[in-house]
Design a protein around this motif. Structure first.
Motif, PDB file in Angstrom:
ATOM      1  N   ILE A 480       0.849  -1.183   0.000  1.00 49.88           N
ATOM      2  CA  ILE A 480       0.000   0.000   0.000  1.00 49.88           C
ATOM      3  C   ILE A 480       0.886   1.234   0.000  1.00 49.88           C
ATOM      4  CG2 ILE A 480      -0.183  -0.142   2.528  1.00 49.88           C
ATOM      5  CD1 ILE A 480      -2.858   1.331   2.321  1.00 49.88           C
ATOM      6  N   LYS A 481       0.559   2.179  -0.885  1.00 50.92           N
ATOM      7  CA  LYS A 481       1.320   3.432  -0.987  1.00 50.92           C
ATOM      8  C   LYS A 481       0.356   4.603  -1.003  1.00 50.92           C
ATOM      9  CE  LYS A 481       4.783   6.256  -1.771  1.00 50.92           C
ATOM     10  NZ  LYS A 481       4.009   7.498  -1.648  1.00 50.92           N
ATOM     11  N   ASN A 482       0.690   5.663  -0.277  1.00 52.64           N
ATOM     12  CA  ASN A 482      -0.117   6.881  -0.349  1.00 52.64           C
ATOM     13  C   ASN A 482       0.170   7.620  -1.655  1.00 52.64           C
ATOM     14  OD1 ASN A 482       2.544   7.547   0.729  1.00 52.64           O
ATOM     15  ND2 ASN A 482       1.754   9.632   0.863  1.00 52.64           N
ATOM     16  N   VAL A 483      -0.769   8.437  -2.072  1.00 49.66           N
ATOM     17  CA  VAL A 483      -0.636   9.255  -3.280  1.00 49.66           C
ATOM     18  C   VAL A 483      -0.716  10.716  -2.873  1.00 49.66           C
ATOM     19  CG1 VAL A 483      -1.701   9.894  -5.481  1.00 49.66           C
ATOM     20  CG2 VAL A 483      -1.599   7.489  -4.779  1.00 49.66           C
ATOM     21  N   GLY A 484       0.220  11.517  -3.349  1.00 46.95           N
ATOM     22  CA  GLY A 484       0.207  12.945  -3.062  1.00 46.95           C
ATOM     23  C   GLY A 484       0.892  13.282  -1.755  1.00 46.95           C
ATOM     24  N   PHE A 485       1.133  14.577  -1.569  1.00 45.80           N
ATOM     25  CA  PHE A 485       1.744  15.037  -0.333  1.00 45.80           C
ATOM     26  C   PHE A 485       0.730  14.972   0.803  1.00 45.80           C
ATOM     27  CE2 PHE A 485       4.873  17.819  -2.881  1.00 45.80           C
ATOM     28  CZ  PHE A 485       5.663  16.719  -3.102  1.00 45.80           C
ATOM     29  N   SER A 486       1.236  14.691   1.988  1.00 45.50           N
ATOM     30  CA  SER A 486       0.384  14.329   3.114  1.00 45.50           C
ATOM     31  C   SER A 486       0.576  15.270   4.294  1.00 45.50           C
ATOM     32  CB  SER A 486       0.695  12.888   3.535  1.00 45.50           C
ATOM     33  OG  SER A 486       0.603  12.003   2.444  1.00 45.50           O
ATOM     34  N   GLU A 487      -0.075  14.915   5.398  1.00 42.39           N
ATOM     35  CA  GLU A 487       0.140  15.535   6.710  1.00 42.39           C
ATOM     36  C   GLU A 487      -0.069  17.053   6.713  1.00 42.39           C
ATOM     37  OE1 GLU A 487       3.279  13.921   9.229  1.00 42.39           O
ATOM     38  OE2 GLU A 487       3.910  12.704   7.531  1.00 42.39           O
ATOM     39  N   HIS A 632      -6.631  19.040  -4.158  1.00 47.26           N
ATOM     40  CA  HIS A 632      -7.419  17.892  -3.719  1.00 47.26           C
ATOM     41  C   HIS A 632      -7.902  18.154  -2.290  1.00 47.26           C
ATOM     42  CE1 HIS A 632      -3.924  16.854  -1.353  1.00 47.26           C
ATOM     43  NE2 HIS A 632      -3.177  16.669  -2.425  1.00 47.26           N
ATOM     44  N   ARG A 633      -8.611  17.198  -1.740  1.00 44.05           N
ATOM     45  CA  ARG A 633      -9.131  17.385  -0.383  1.00 44.05           C
ATOM     46  C   ARG A 633      -7.988  17.511   0.621  1.00 44.05           C
ATOM     47  NH1 ARG A 633     -11.572  11.409   0.836  1.00 44.05           N
ATOM     48  NH2 ARG A 633      -9.976  10.185  -0.211  1.00 44.05           N
ATOM     49  N   ALA A 634      -8.265  18.229   1.676  1.00 44.54           N
ATOM     50  CA  ALA A 634      -7.225  18.562   2.642  1.00 44.54           C
ATOM     51  C   ALA A 634      -6.834  17.356   3.492  1.00 44.54           C
ATOM     52  CB  ALA A 634      -7.695  19.702   3.540  1.00 44.54           C
ATOM     53  N   THR A 635      -5.602  17.385   3.977  1.00 42.80           N
ATOM     54  CA  THR A 635      -5.115  16.404   4.952  1.00 42.80           C
ATOM     55  C   THR A 635      -4.735  17.150   6.234  1.00 42.80           C
ATOM     56  OG1 THR A 635      -2.830  16.584   4.144  1.00 42.80           O
ATOM     57  CG2 THR A 635      -4.238  14.907   3.130  1.00 42.80           C
ATOM     58  N   VAL A 636      -4.410  16.389   7.277  1.00 40.20           N
ATOM     59  CA  VAL A 636      -4.002  16.999   8.546  1.00 40.20           C
ATOM     60  C   VAL A 636      -2.714  16.320   9.020  1.00 40.20           C
ATOM     61  CG1 VAL A 636      -6.373  17.533   9.193  1.00 40.20           C
ATOM     62  CG2 VAL A 636      -5.343  15.391   9.968  1.00 40.20           C
ATOM     63  N   PRO A 637      -1.919  17.026   9.828  1.00 36.51           N
ATOM     64  CA  PRO A 637      -0.709  16.391  10.383  1.00 36.51           C
ATOM     65  C   PRO A 637      -1.077  15.253  11.323  1.00 36.51           C
ATOM     66  CG  PRO A 637      -0.625  18.788  10.594  1.00 36.51           C
ATOM     67  CD  PRO A 637      -2.030  18.445  10.198  1.00 36.51           C
ATOM     68  N   PHE A 638      -0.204  14.242  11.382  1.00 41.14           N
ATOM     69  CA  PHE A 638      -0.398  13.180  12.356  1.00 41.14           C
ATOM     70  C   PHE A 638      -0.101  13.715  13.759  1.00 41.14           C
ATOM     71  CE2 PHE A 638       0.999  10.463   8.630  1.00 41.14           C
ATOM     72  CZ  PHE A 638      -0.288  10.034   8.337  1.00 41.14           C
ATOM     73  N   ASP A 639      -0.875  13.257  14.723  1.00 42.32           N
ATOM     74  CA  ASP A 639      -0.624  13.626  16.106  1.00 42.32           C
ATOM     75  C   ASP A 639       0.788  13.190  16.488  1.00 42.32           C
ATOM     76  OD1 ASP A 639      -0.714  12.670  19.175  1.00 42.32           O
ATOM     77  OD2 ASP A 639      -2.111  14.341  18.885  1.00 42.32           O
ATOM     78  N   GLY A 643      -0.050   9.510  16.484  1.00 41.62           N
ATOM     79  CA  GLY A 643      -0.072   9.302  15.045  1.00 41.62           C
ATOM     80  C   GLY A 643      -1.448   9.294  14.430  1.00 41.62           C
ATOM     81  N   GLN A 644      -2.444   9.713  15.168  1.00 40.68           N
ATOM     82  CA  GLN A 644      -3.791   9.704  14.633  1.00 40.68           C
ATOM     83  C   GLN A 644      -4.026  10.950  13.771  1.00 40.68           C
ATOM     84  OE1 GLN A 644      -5.940   6.790  15.410  1.00 40.68           O
ATOM     85  NE2 GLN A 644      -3.754   6.387  15.701  1.00 40.68           N
ATOM     86  N   GLY A 645      -4.832  10.782  12.722  1.00 36.80           N
ATOM     87  CA  GLY A 645      -5.159  11.906  11.856  1.00 36.80           C
ATOM     88  C   GLY A 645      -5.355  11.461  10.428  1.00 36.80           C
ATOM     89  N   ASN A 646      -6.192  12.190   9.698  1.00 41.27           N
ATOM     90  CA  ASN A 646      -6.434  11.901   8.280  1.00 41.27           C
ATOM     91  C   ASN A 646      -5.307  12.508   7.455  1.00 41.27           C
ATOM     92  OD1 ASN A 646      -8.755  10.734   9.200  1.00 41.27           O
ATOM     93  ND2 ASN A 646     -10.160  12.145   8.188  1.00 41.27           N
ATOM     94  N   GLY A 647      -4.192  11.805   7.450  1.00 41.38           N
ATOM     95  CA  GLY A 647      -2.963  12.362   6.901  1.00 41.38           C
ATOM     96  C   GLY A 647      -2.758  12.160   5.425  1.00 41.38           C
ATOM     97  N   HIS A 648      -3.521  11.253   4.792  1.00 37.78           N
ATOM     98  CA  HIS A 648      -3.259  10.932   3.389  1.00 37.78           C
ATOM     99  C   HIS A 648      -4.466  11.254   2.511  1.00 37.78           C
ATOM    100  CE1 HIS A 648       0.571   9.230   4.341  1.00 37.78           C
ATOM    101  NE2 HIS A 648       0.075   8.226   5.047  1.00 37.78           N
ATOM    102  N   VAL A 649      -4.183  11.486   1.235  1.00 39.12           N
ATOM    103  CA  VAL A 649      -5.209  11.838   0.250  1.00 39.12           C
ATOM    104  C   VAL A 649      -5.839  10.601  -0.368  1.00 39.12           C
ATOM    105  CG1 VAL A 649      -5.639  13.048  -1.921  1.00 39.12           C
ATOM    106  CG2 VAL A 649      -3.935  13.935  -0.317  1.00 39.12           C
TER     107      VAL A 649
END
Length: 794
Positions: A480-487, A632-639, A643-649
């Protein structure tokens, strides 16, 4: 203007006509295959000078003195610059943390660090002058691993850190730390029927792109500079270059030149600032071209890693928990290490359902070569370890390794360890089913009536074996790989689209700052314009900084984000063209005012297909041009703590089956086949999609069995900075790579697409290792696998 390598507009007309979903040909394909394509190293200016960089021969040392007198006295030398000659107070740069000096000051921190730069009228003159610069070093102890980096009395790689990560790490030699904690892994472990632990080592990989770093800087009359450069992100380069030069960004113009591959290695600066400094100092154009030896020192590499994993499962095969610790060696400077840590940790358990996890990932500062972005970006190292673990757990349970994976596979709706729900298709089990169902290649392919075909044997044309002791193995892996810049990164792109009539034909011009590094964006952008604007003729303007940022050609993001920007700008242009038509032909047909209008085949049509007018008539002498940003839709930094948070697109998935043949007596491996199944959401250009998957698969093969930068653990010096000793797969090493493309649309993405370029690099490596384990019965917990790891005495 430079010649021979100057960027040119690419016009795609009827010979490559096609829209989204068609396999249109690359406009630069024939030129690249025939060797006629102009890369950045081909650029020329009639009065240009040549730049050369003097690099440190040691990894960690105090600079006692630098004497440039003899170099300056050499005929043909126009300038020699050291740290003290830099024009402003800004003397460092960096992607996130500005910790990298333009030229070494006070001390050097890694083997090959730039110390001085020279400009001369001939490349050999520049090289000889650089060799005459006398630098006295006083060597210091080297930091090479976690133990030496985090010891209480450890030498600090950076003595005065003040970046925003320093308050969240336990030692100044730790760049960044990201834990991911969900549930209670310790409690879950008590419910496990089996617990499997493993320690893994992942080697340092080089991007090994075709064209070494190069560029041409030309001073301009207004005191600025124009840099023609092969890079992955024009505007990021601009942001780092301008302050060092003491110039406003509008006086540093940048134009993309032909890029001979990148894979993350051009995301950081290399010779950009050096060329500009020398051009401004001498008042002449300056060209710098690295040779291959310099290139190994001139860009970051893939982080080597040590990974510690614990998996537990019930007797029925359900995963109970995962604990892991991932230690990435970032080398002397931060580069992209914080983001790599974020990816490695958040994707650290793979595409599986696990409610209880305890993950920690860190990146170290050491005196090893700097490491940063490379295809897969942290997820590659993690995938190698967690997939080895999945095989080991399956073996402990007596289960088929594919069925075990399918039993635990995530799907749409699964909650990631970060707490983020997966809200688009996640066909992990289906990809495994598909790749397992592909026909296997025939056994003993080397045998024929005429005798053995040594090309099909381990060892190949070296003719070292004739089939004695050769054993076949089959292995599987999925990643599994994320797409786009995160956090929480503001990830966007900009596109300028112009529509006008040229030579009696409607033409669209697409202008972005996207770096075309071989991924095929120039083709896709034209396909989008044809689809959205109904024109056959599309011109792709050269990428430069005269248009808004397109972000980096990395993280599998360009088709998604810059493709999204092109689509959005085309839609806005289409609205204006239709509004223009309504004004011109408002009484021509009632449908202008009442029907859904579309552009198709150079005509304005209703949604029922009725032709209202030709685009030539609508546009006339007018042009419609829009420049717009798209996010694209926004992401948030990981805690920082959980480490919780919607960090990936978005996520992408690929599965591989590797078939290998191993000569267990000689330790030789032949990878016969690497079959892949991947979900791409929507194949905008199917031919290009398959090419990307096969290319990523081959890079994964390289790290599995041959590629590794060897760094001396005592001196931190690179021992193999050449293709003589750093091996990459050739066509003779590349196996058959059948590809099964699945298209399950992501409703949040343009056309439903997924980024595809990185995912196959993840799963190909552990699949090859799994196949070799299957053939040999050996544990094999490191990459790359070498012959000495496979012989009977291993």
């Amino acid at each position: 203007m430079p010649t021979n390598g100057a960027p040119t507009r690419i016009t795609q007309g009827s010979q490559t006509r096609g829209g989204i979903g068609e396999s249109t040909l690359r406009p630069d394909g024939i030129l690249k295959v025939t060797g006629e394509f102009a890369y950045s190293s081909d650029m020329w200016h009639e009065d240009m000078l040549w730049g050369q960089i003097l690099r440190s021969p040691v990894a960690h040392a105090e600079i006692v003195s630098i004497d440039t007198g003899e170099a300056l006295a050499q005929p043909g030398v126009y300038a020699v610059m050291t740290y003290d000659d830099l024009p402003t107070e800004v003397k460092n740069y960096g992607l996130e943390i500005q910790d990298t000096p333009v030229l070494a000051h006070g001390k050097v921190r890694h083997h090959g660090e730039p110390v001085a730069i020279v400009a001369a009228d001939h490349p050999e003159t520049a090289r000889r002058a650089a060799a005459k610069i006398k630098v006295e070093y006083r060597e210091l102890p080297v930091i090479t691993d976690e133990a030496s980096a985090t010891a209480p009395d450890a030498v600090l790689v950076h003595e005065n850190r003040d970046d925003h990560h320093i308050g969240h790490v336990s030692h100044p030699n730790i760049v960044h730390r990201q834990p991911i904690v969900r549930g209670d892994a310790d409690e879950a472990a008590r419910r496990a029927a089996v617990i499997v632990k493993g320690e893994y080592r992942f080697g340092m990989q080089d991007q090994a792109f075709l064209g070494p770093e190069s560029g041409l800087a030309i001073p301009e009359e207004d005191g600025g500079v124009h840099l023609y450069i092969a890079t992955q992100w024009l505007h990021s380069d601009l942001r780092q270059i301008a302050p060092v030069l003491g110039l406003p960004e509008d006086k540093v113009r940048m134009t993309l030149s032909g890029v001979g591959g990148a894979f993350g290695g051009r995301e950081d600066l290399s010779m950009q600032i050096h060329a500009c400094l020398l051009a401004l100092r001498t008042g002449k154009p300056v060209k710098i071209v690295y040779n291959r030896f310099e290139s190994f020192f001139g860009h970051v590499h893939r982080h080597p890693a040590r990974l510690y994993y614990e998996h537990g499962a019930t007797s029925e095969g359900r995963l109970t928990h995962v604990k892991c610790r991932i230690v990435l060696d970032g080398g002397a400077y931060a580069s992209a290490s914080p983001a790599v840590v974020g990816n490695a940790s958040s994707l650290g358990i793979g595409p599986y359902v696990v409610d209880d996890v305890d993950i920690e990932a860190i990146a170290l500062y050491t005196n090893n070569p700097p490491c940063g972005a490379m295809r897969g970006f942290g997820a590659v190292q993690a995938c190698f370890a967690y997939e080895a673990q999945m095989d080991k757990v399956a073996q402990q349970l007596g289960m088929d390794p594919v069925e075990f994976r399918q039993l635990n596979a995530m799907e749409q709706g699964t909650v990631m360890p970060t707490g983020q729900p997966v809200d688009s298709p996640a066909p992990v089990a289906e990809l495994l089913r598909r790749v397992k169902a592909m026909p296997l290649p025939p056994e003993r392919q080397w045998e024929s009536s005429e005798g053995a075909d040594v090309r099909q044997l381990p060892g190949g044309l070296s003719n070292t074996t004739h089939g004695e002791g050769v054993v076949r193995g089959i292995g599987y892996a999925v990643g599994i790989k994320n797409v786009g810049f995160s956090e929480g990164f503001d990830d966007y792109s900009t596109a300028r689209v112009r529509m006008e009539v040229v030579g009696g034909e409607p033409v669209a011009v697409v202008h972005t700052a996207m770096a075309e590094v071989g991924q095929g964006g120039v083709t896709v952008h034209a396909q989008i314009a044809r689809t959205e604007l109904g024109v056959a003729q599309v011109t792709i303007h050269p990428a430069d900084t005269q248009v808004g940022s397109a972000g980096s050609t990395s993280a599998s993001r360009q088709t998604y984000v810059t493709g999204g920007a092109v689509k959005h700008s085309c839609e806005l242009v289409r609205e204006q063209v239709l509004a223009l038509g309504r004004r011109k032909f408002g009484t021509y047909h009632p449908a202008w005012a009442t029907a859904e209008l579309l552009l198709e085949g150079g005509k304005v049509v209703t949604d029922g297909g009725e032709v209202l007018a030709g685009l030539v008539d609508v546009l006339g002498d007018e042009a419609v041009e829009i420049e717009a940003e798209w996010r694209h839709r926004a992401t948030v930094p990981f805690d920082r703590h959980t480490g919780q948070g919607n960090g990936h697109v978005q996520y992408s998935f690929a599965a591989h089956r590797a078939v290998v043949e191993v000569d267990t007596e000689l330790g030789l491996v032949k990878v016969i086949e690497l079959a892949c199944a991947q979900d791409v959401g929507k194949a905008l250009n199917p031919l290009s999609v398959v090419g990307q998957i096969q290319g990523g698969t081959t890079q994964g093969l390289g790290i599995a069995v041959m590629e590794e930068i060897i760094v001396d653990p005592k001196t931190a010096k690179v021992r193999n900075p050449s293709f003589t000793d750093y091996l990459i797969p050739t066509i003779l090493d590349t196996p058959t790579i059948p590809v099964d493309v699945l298209e399950l649309a992501d409703d949040h993405a343009p056309y439903g697409l997924r980024g595809i370029g990185e995912a196959p690099t993840l799963s190909s490596t552990p699949a090859v290792l799994a196949a070799i384990r299957d053939a040999t019965g050996l544990e094999l917990n490191r990459t790359p696998v070498r012959p000495e790891h496979l012989t009977a005495d291993a």
